[in-house]
Enzyme design. Structure first.
Site, mmCIF file in Angstrom:
data_model
loop_
_atom_site.group_PDB
_atom_site.id
_atom_site.type_symbol
_atom_site.label_atom_id
_atom_site.label_comp_id
_atom_site.label_asym_id
_atom_site.label_seq_id
_atom_site.Cartn_x
_atom_site.Cartn_y
_atom_site.Cartn_z
ATOM 1 N N ARG A 193 34.400 32.800 -53.361
ATOM 2 C CA ARG A 193 33.909 31.847 -54.353
ATOM 3 C C ARG A 193 32.654 32.379 -55.038
ATOM 4 O O ARG A 193 32.121 33.421 -54.653
ATOM 5 C CB ARG A 193 33.664 30.502 -53.669
ATOM 6 C CG ARG A 193 34.956 29.825 -53.197
ATOM 7 C CD ARG A 193 34.705 28.721 -52.204
ATOM 8 N NE ARG A 193 33.835 27.682 -52.746
ATOM 9 C CZ ARG A 193 33.365 26.658 -52.024
ATOM 10 N NH1 ARG A 193 33.694 26.559 -50.734
ATOM 11 N NH2 ARG A 193 32.588 25.752 -52.582
ATOM 12 N N LYS B 186 31.435 31.720 -49.619
ATOM 13 C CA LYS B 186 30.825 30.900 -50.660
ATOM 14 C C LYS B 186 29.329 31.175 -50.693
ATOM 15 O O LYS B 186 28.642 31.000 -49.692
ATOM 16 C CB LYS B 186 31.124 29.421 -50.400
ATOM 17 C CG LYS B 186 30.424 28.450 -51.371
ATOM 18 C CD LYS B 186 29.245 27.784 -50.711
ATOM 19 C CE LYS B 186 28.550 26.832 -51.673
ATOM 20 N NZ LYS B 186 27.319 26.260 -51.068
ATOM 21 N N HIS C 261 39.612 37.431 -40.081
ATOM 22 C CA HIS C 261 40.599 36.380 -40.320
ATOM 23 C C HIS C 261 40.083 35.000 -39.943
ATOM 24 O O HIS C 261 39.243 34.843 -39.059
ATOM 25 C CB HIS C 261 41.918 36.650 -39.571
ATOM 26 C CG HIS C 261 41.768 37.281 -38.226
ATOM 27 N ND1 HIS C 261 42.671 38.184 -37.746
ATOM 28 C CD2 HIS C 261 40.822 37.169 -37.287
ATOM 29 C CE1 HIS C 261 42.297 38.593 -36.543
ATOM 30 N NE2 HIS C 261 41.166 37.981 -36.241
ATOM 31 N N TYR D 195 35.137 30.912 -42.186
ATOM 32 C CA TYR D 195 34.422 30.392 -43.359
ATOM 33 C C TYR D 195 32.942 30.759 -43.251
ATOM 34 O O TYR D 195 32.295 30.483 -42.225
ATOM 35 C CB TYR D 195 34.549 28.873 -43.463
ATOM 36 C CG TYR D 195 33.635 28.296 -44.523
ATOM 37 C CD1 TYR D 195 33.912 28.497 -45.879
ATOM 38 C CD2 TYR D 195 32.490 27.598 -44.181
ATOM 39 C CE1 TYR D 195 33.069 27.994 -46.854
ATOM 40 C CE2 TYR D 195 31.640 27.086 -45.159
ATOM 41 C CZ TYR D 195 31.931 27.299 -46.493
ATOM 42 O OH TYR D 195 31.093 26.817 -47.464
ATOM 43 N N ALA E 96 32.678 33.614 -27.147
ATOM 44 C CA ALA E 96 33.748 32.853 -27.780
ATOM 45 C C ALA E 96 33.579 31.363 -27.498
ATOM 46 O O ALA E 96 33.256 30.967 -26.380
ATOM 47 C CB ALA E 96 35.104 33.329 -27.287
#
Length: 414
Positions: A285, A303, A315, A318, A375
């Protein structure tokens, strides 16, 4: 050549009230196509229109007179004026440049551009030659004389200039597509698309299928780049040498470095460095900067973030409102939690960090260099250099619990 201006006459509408200059043509309008076809000598352009028509970006607006061409009386002090009667697309990108050049060399008072042939429509049928003059260049003096006659078409203006003593020159191009409705706008788009795509091919860009590749005329693509089918490269893009774009990628105001691959992905108003792999199915974006040698993998969304050289975001991740250092590795499912419902907050990640799978980074938060997050960790506080961050409940194993549960349900069924 000095003091050359262009004058576009608006006021053309179809039965539905749609302006001819507003018809869409390859990521822009018919007006944009006309403006893009103007030669560099025409440094100023005027568009005569009223409140019914939108302005053309890059052209100065002047009031539209009842006689469309009478709007140009104030422009007759210029040495040369290119008058455009209606929107069109050209198969040759230098046609207007040749028109002005021949007009200036001959010293004629008026010169017109005509089509040697009109090309072919979408079904491959020849398009009849258009007898109307769509574009002509006048000396300022002869344009003034022609306008004084009250002529209300460009053909009549040319005739009036000849009647006033002007010699008439003719420049020939191989195709002019007048844009008057949706069908002609589509044919014009094909002409522009072919002109842009085959121009790039001649310049050393490889296009696998020019008929399914849509590239804006102002896009800068260096020789050696490869554009695969189904790509939309919109205005304001730059693509470096040996980059591979596509298939089915969208770029808009994007700068893509040399050797970078953008596969089945979208990049908007951002810069991607050299030798980067993007996609498939990545979404970059606006206001992102991706460094050299990075990996932005499948189902990754960025973004308003900066990603340092060599960082891998492979993968399902965000990253928003973040500054990420060099050589960082993001595990699958990482989320930068940048929005608290009211404000977008910043995250800073240092160099050489390892972000474990399913890590949540709750902004605002800062990770130093060489941080390792386990994790499933949710990070809510700053982490110092070289630390391991673990923030998850301890695993509890209850032997036989599910076997007892299943047995109870089986008993109920009986």
């Amino acid at each position: 050549m000095s003091n050359v201006i262009a004058a576009i006459a608006g006021g053309l509408f179809d039965e539905g009230g749609v302006s001819a200059f507003s018809r869409p043509v390859l990521f822009g309008t018919a007006g944009d196509a006309v403006l893009g076809a103007l030669p560099k000598e025409a440094q100023t352009c005027y568009f005569a229109h009223d409140e019914r028509e939108n302005p053309i970006a890059g052209a100065e607006s002047i009031p539209l007179a009842e006689n469309r061409f009478a709007s140009f009386f104030s422009l007759t002090d210029a040495e040369q004026v290119i008058v455009i009667a209606e929107p069109f697309a050209l198969a040759e990108d230098d046609a207007l440049e040749h028109l002005i050049e021949s007009h200036t060399i001959t010293g004629y008072g008026v010169s017109v551009l005509v089509a040697e042939q009109q090309g072919f429509d979408a079904e491959g049928q020849p398009i009849p030659a258009d007898p109307a003059v769509l574009v002509a260049v006048f000396t300022g003096k002869m344009l003034g004389a022609a306008l004084a006659s009250g002529a209300d078409t460009l053909d009549a203006l040319v005739e009036a200039a000849v009647a006033a003593g002007a010699q008439k020159g003719v420049a020939v191009t191989n195709e002019i597509v007048a844009i008057r409705d949706g069908a002609s706008a589509y044919v014009a788009q094909l002409a522009v698309q072919n002109r842009v795509n085959f121009g790039l091919i001649q310049n050393g860009v490889q296009l696998f299928d020019p008929t399914s590749t849509y590239i804006a005329p102002d896009a800068e693509i260096e020789p050696g780049a490869v554009i695969l089918p189904g790509c939309h490269i919109r205005p304001g893009c730059k693509v470096g040498a040996k980059a591979v774009i596509g298939p089915n990628s969208i770029l808009e105001k994007a700068q893509i470095g040399a050797g970078t691959t953008v596969n089945n992905s979208q990049v908007y108003e951002s810069t991607v460095g050299e030798n980067v792999t993007v996609g498939p199915f990545a979404y970059i974006r606006p206001q992102c900067v991706v460094g050299n040698g990075c990996r932005i993998g499948d189902f990754v969304e960025l973004k308003k973030s900066t990603i340092g050289d060599g960082t891998k975001v492979s993968h399902l991740t965000y990253i928003g409102d973040a500054t990420v250092g060099e050589r960082v590795n993001f595990g699958c499912g990482t989320v930068v939690v940048n929005y608290d419902g009211y404000h977008k907050n910043q995250t800073i990640i240092g160099d050489d960090c390892f972000i474990g799978c399913n890590t949540n980074l709750v902004s605002p938060v800062k990770l130093g260099d060489r941080v390792f997050t386990a994790a499933g960790t949710t990070v809510t506080k700053d982490v110092q250099d070289g630390a391991l961050c673990v923030a998850r409940a301890r695993q509890t194993v209850m032997d036989g619990w599910n076997d007892r549960r299943r047995a109870a349900h089986e008993k109920e069924k009986k």
